[in-house]
Design a protein around this motif. Structure first.
Motif, PDB file in Angstrom:
ATOM      1  N   ASP A  58       0.843  -1.198   0.000  1.00 40.06           N
ATOM      2  CA  ASP A  58       0.000   0.000   0.000  1.00 40.06           C
ATOM      3  C   ASP A  58       0.880   1.250   0.000  1.00 40.06           C
ATOM      4  OD1 ASP A  58      -2.138   1.737   0.176  1.00 40.06           O
ATOM      5  OD2 ASP A  58      -2.332   1.520   2.349  1.00 40.06           O
ATOM      6  N   ASP A  60       2.938   4.333  -2.861  1.00 37.95           N
ATOM      7  CA  ASP A  60       2.943   4.886  -4.221  1.00 37.95           C
ATOM      8  C   ASP A  60       3.732   3.985  -5.164  1.00 37.95           C
ATOM      9  OD1 ASP A  60       1.406   7.065  -3.576  1.00 37.95           O
ATOM     10  OD2 ASP A  60       3.102   8.404  -3.211  1.00 37.95           O
ATOM     11  N   ALA A  63       1.743   0.895  -5.954  1.00 36.64           N
ATOM     12  CA  ALA A  63       0.659   1.136  -6.912  1.00 36.64           C
ATOM     13  C   ALA A  63       1.192   1.164  -8.341  1.00 36.64           C
ATOM     14  CB  ALA A  63      -0.036   2.455  -6.583  1.00 36.64           C
ATOM     15  N   ARG A  68      -1.746  -0.078 -10.872  1.00 31.96           N
ATOM     16  CA  ARG A  68      -3.047   0.414 -10.408  1.00 31.96           C
ATOM     17  C   ARG A  68      -2.883   1.849  -9.886  1.00 31.96           C
ATOM     18  NH1 ARG A  68      -1.913  -0.403  -5.051  1.00 31.96           N
ATOM     19  NH2 ARG A  68      -0.549  -2.157  -4.679  1.00 31.96           N
ATOM     20  N   ASP A  70      -3.212   5.763  -9.429  1.00 27.58           N
ATOM     21  CA  ASP A  70      -4.233   6.770  -9.693  1.00 27.58           C
ATOM     22  C   ASP A  70      -3.564   7.987 -10.347  1.00 27.58           C
ATOM     23  OD1 ASP A  70      -3.029   8.304  -7.713  1.00 27.58           O
ATOM     24  OD2 ASP A  70      -4.460   7.727  -6.174  1.00 27.58           O
ATOM     25  N   GLU A  71      -4.333   9.071 -10.540  1.00 30.75           N
ATOM     26  CA  GLU A  71      -3.811  10.201 -11.325  1.00 30.75           C
ATOM     27  C   GLU A  71      -2.560  10.820 -10.716  1.00 30.75           C
ATOM     28  OE1 GLU A  71      -7.203  12.907 -11.361  1.00 30.75           O
ATOM     29  OE2 GLU A  71      -6.211  14.056  -9.783  1.00 30.75           O
ATOM     30  N   ARG A  72      -2.508  10.940  -9.373  1.00 32.60           N
ATOM     31  CA  ARG A  72      -1.326  11.530  -8.745  1.00 32.60           C
ATOM     32  C   ARG A  72      -0.112  10.622  -8.898  1.00 32.60           C
ATOM     33  NH1 ARG A  72       1.402  11.139  -4.043  1.00 32.60           N
ATOM     34  NH2 ARG A  72       0.030   9.442  -3.459  1.00 32.60           N
ATOM     35  N   GLN A  73      -0.333   9.332  -8.728  1.00 36.02           N
ATOM     36  CA  GLN A  73       0.775   8.398  -8.840  1.00 36.02           C
ATOM     37  C   GLN A  73       1.267   8.291 -10.278  1.00 36.02           C
ATOM     38  OE1 GLN A  73      -1.536   5.345  -7.049  1.00 36.02           O
ATOM     39  NE2 GLN A  73      -0.603   5.586  -5.025  1.00 36.02           N
TER      40      GLN A  73
ATOM     41  N   VAL B  25      -9.359   6.284  -5.583  1.00 30.71           N
ATOM     42  CA  VAL B  25      -7.952   6.697  -5.608  1.00 30.71           C
ATOM     43  C   VAL B  25      -7.238   6.021  -4.437  1.00 30.71           C
ATOM     44  CG1 VAL B  25      -8.409   8.927  -6.697  1.00 30.71           C
ATOM     45  CG2 VAL B  25      -8.391   8.764  -4.208  1.00 30.71           C
ATOM     46  N   SER B  26      -5.936   6.267  -4.346  1.00 30.08           N
ATOM     47  CA  SER B  26      -5.167   5.640  -3.279  1.00 30.08           C
ATOM     48  C   SER B  26      -5.282   6.444  -1.982  1.00 30.08           C
ATOM     49  CB  SER B  26      -3.700   5.536  -3.694  1.00 30.08           C
ATOM     50  OG  SER B  26      -3.156   6.825  -3.824  1.00 30.08           O
ATOM     51  N   ARG B  27      -4.985   5.790  -0.865  1.00 26.38           N
ATOM     52  CA  ARG B  27      -4.991   6.462   0.431  1.00 26.38           C
ATOM     53  C   ARG B  27      -3.957   7.589   0.446  1.00 26.38           C
ATOM     54  NH1 ARG B  27      -1.887   5.516   4.744  1.00 26.38           N
ATOM     55  NH2 ARG B  27      -0.917   3.801   3.642  1.00 26.38           N
ATOM     56  N   GLN B  28      -2.827   7.344  -0.220  1.00 28.48           N
ATOM     57  CA  GLN B  28      -1.768   8.361  -0.261  1.00 28.48           C
ATOM     58  C   GLN B  28      -2.234   9.623  -0.976  1.00 28.48           C
ATOM     59  OE1 GLN B  28      -1.360   5.176  -1.192  1.00 28.48           O
ATOM     60  NE2 GLN B  28       0.098   4.332   0.267  1.00 28.48           N
ATOM     61  N   THR B  29      -3.067   9.441  -2.003  1.00 32.89           N
ATOM     62  CA  THR B  29      -3.573  10.605  -2.737  1.00 32.89           C
ATOM     63  C   THR B  29      -4.546  11.408  -1.883  1.00 32.89           C
ATOM     64  OG1 THR B  29      -3.203   9.618  -4.903  1.00 32.89           O
ATOM     65  CG2 THR B  29      -4.916  11.295  -4.775  1.00 32.89           C
ATOM     66  N   SER B  32      -2.476  13.431   0.396  1.00 32.56           N
ATOM     67  CA  SER B  32      -1.850  14.555  -0.312  1.00 32.56           C
ATOM     68  C   SER B  32      -2.849  15.669  -0.604  1.00 32.56           C
ATOM     69  CB  SER B  32      -1.229  14.080  -1.631  1.00 32.56           C
ATOM     70  OG  SER B  32      -0.141  13.241  -1.382  1.00 32.56           O
ATOM     71  N   TYR B  38      -1.177  18.179  -3.121  1.00 34.33           N
ATOM     72  CA  TYR B  38      -1.557  17.785  -4.476  1.00 34.33           C
ATOM     73  C   TYR B  38      -2.901  18.405  -4.831  1.00 34.33           C
ATOM     74  CZ  TYR B  38      -3.135  14.973  -8.388  1.00 34.33           C
ATOM     75  OH  TYR B  38      -3.602  14.579  -9.615  1.00 34.33           O
ATOM     76  N   LEU B  39      -2.938  19.097  -5.958  1.00 28.85           N
ATOM     77  CA  LEU B  39      -4.188  19.656  -6.460  1.00 28.85           C
ATOM     78  C   LEU B  39      -4.818  18.644  -7.405  1.00 28.85           C
ATOM     79  CD1 LEU B  39      -3.145  23.335  -7.277  1.00 28.85           C
ATOM     80  CD2 LEU B  39      -4.467  22.505  -5.345  1.00 28.85           C
ATOM     81  N   PRO B  40      -5.999  18.142  -7.082  1.00 24.03           N
ATOM     82  CA  PRO B  40      -6.589  17.099  -7.930  1.00 24.03           C
ATOM     83  C   PRO B  40      -6.997  17.642  -9.297  1.00 24.03           C
ATOM     84  CG  PRO B  40      -8.153  17.819  -6.274  1.00 24.03           C
ATOM     85  CD  PRO B  40      -6.867  18.507  -5.957  1.00 24.03           C
TER      86      PRO B  40
END
Lengths: 151, 70
Positions: A58, A60, A63, A68, A70-73, B25-29, B32, B38-40
Motif C-alpha cells: 500500500d 505509491d 501502486a 493500479r 491513480d492520477e497523482r501516482q 484513488v489511493s490512500r496516499q492521494t 496529499s 496535491y491539487l486534484p
C-alpha cells in the motif's frame, strides 16, 4: 496484449522479458563470459519476485509496480520519466561535446542518444501539444468578433 | 489552495482509506489532497465535491482563509 495480463503481473512480466532477453544476448555472445547469462537469469528472477511483491504493498511505489496507479501516482511516474530523459539529454550532450573536443571515436552513442531524446521531445510536442489544441474560435483569430445584433 | 476534504471526511466519520476507496484513488492521494500538497484534476475535484454533496467551489477555494470558517 497487456490487457489480457492481470494488472499486478504486467510490470513483473515486462521486467522478466527484458531480463531474459538480456541473458539470451550473453548466451548467444558465447565465449568465456557465458556464465553472465546465468547470473542475469538469477537476478531477473529475484527482481521479478521483488517487483510482484512490491505491487501488493500500500505505497505509491507499490501502486505503480502493480499497475493500479491513480492520477497523482501516474503524474509522479510521468515527472520521473521526464527527469530521466532530461538527464539523458544533458549527459549525452556532455559526452558528445567531450568526444568532439578530444577527437574521440567513441562519441557516436552520445550523438544517437541526444538525437533520440531530441526527436522524442519534438514527437511529444506534436502528439500532446499541437494535436490537442483544436481550432480557434472567431474571437481568438485576431478578427473582430461579430455581434449578432450589428447591422 | 485550501480545501475542506479533511473537515468533511471527519464530519462523516470516514477514514482516509474508506474515502480513498469511495473515490477510486489511493490512500496516499487522499492524504496529499487533504494536506494541500496535491491539487486534484478537475474530474477528481468534481468526484470529491459530489461525494460530499458540495459544489467544487465550496470544496476548494484558491484564496480562502476566512470564507472556509464563515
Amino acid at each position: 496484449m497487456m490487457t489480457f495480463i492481470p494488472p499486478r503481473l504486467r510490470k513483473p512480466a515486462v521486467y522478466a522479458l527484458a531480463g531474459v532477453l538480456f541473458a539470451a544476448a550473453w548466451l548467444v555472445r558465447g565465449g568465456p563470459l557465458w556464465w553472465v547469462s546465468i547470473m542475469a537469469v538469477t537476478g531477473t528472477a529475484a527482481g521479478t519476485v521483488r517487483l510482484y511483491r512490491l505491487g501488493g504493498t500500500d505505497t505509491d511505489e507499490g501502486a505503480r509496480a502493480g499497475s493500479r496507479a491513480d492520477e497523482r501516482q501516474q503524474l509522479i511516474g510521468l515527472r520521473s520519466r521526464a527527469l530521466a530523459c532530461n538527464l539523458a539529454a544533458v549527459a549525452s550532450f556532455i559526452g558528445l561535446t567531450a568526444a568532439i573536443a578530444v577527437r574521440g571515436t567513441w562519441g557516436w552513442p552520445f550523438l544517437v542518444t541526444f538525437l533520440i531524446t531530441g526527436y522524442g521531445y519534438l514527437l511529444g510536442l506534436g502528439n500532446y501539444g499541437v494535436a490537442e489544441e483544436g481550432t480557434p474560435d472567431d474571437a481568438d483569430t485576431g478578427r473582430p468578433a461579430r455581434s449578432p445584433v450589428s447591422s | 489552495m485550501r480545501n475542506r476534504v479533511r473537515e468533511q471526511r471527519r464530519q462523516r466519520g470516514l477514514s482516509q482509506a474508506e474515502l480513498a476507496a469511495a473515490l477510486g484513488v489511493s490512500r496516499q492521494t487522499v492524504i496529499s489532497v487533504e494536506s494541500g500538497r496535491y491539487l486534484p484534476s478537475l474530474p477528481l475535484a468534481f468526484t470529491i465535491a459530489r461525494f460530499f454533496d458540495l459544489t467544487v467551489d465550496k470544496m476548494f477555494d484558491p484564496d480562502d482563509e476566512e470564507e472556509a470558517g464563515a
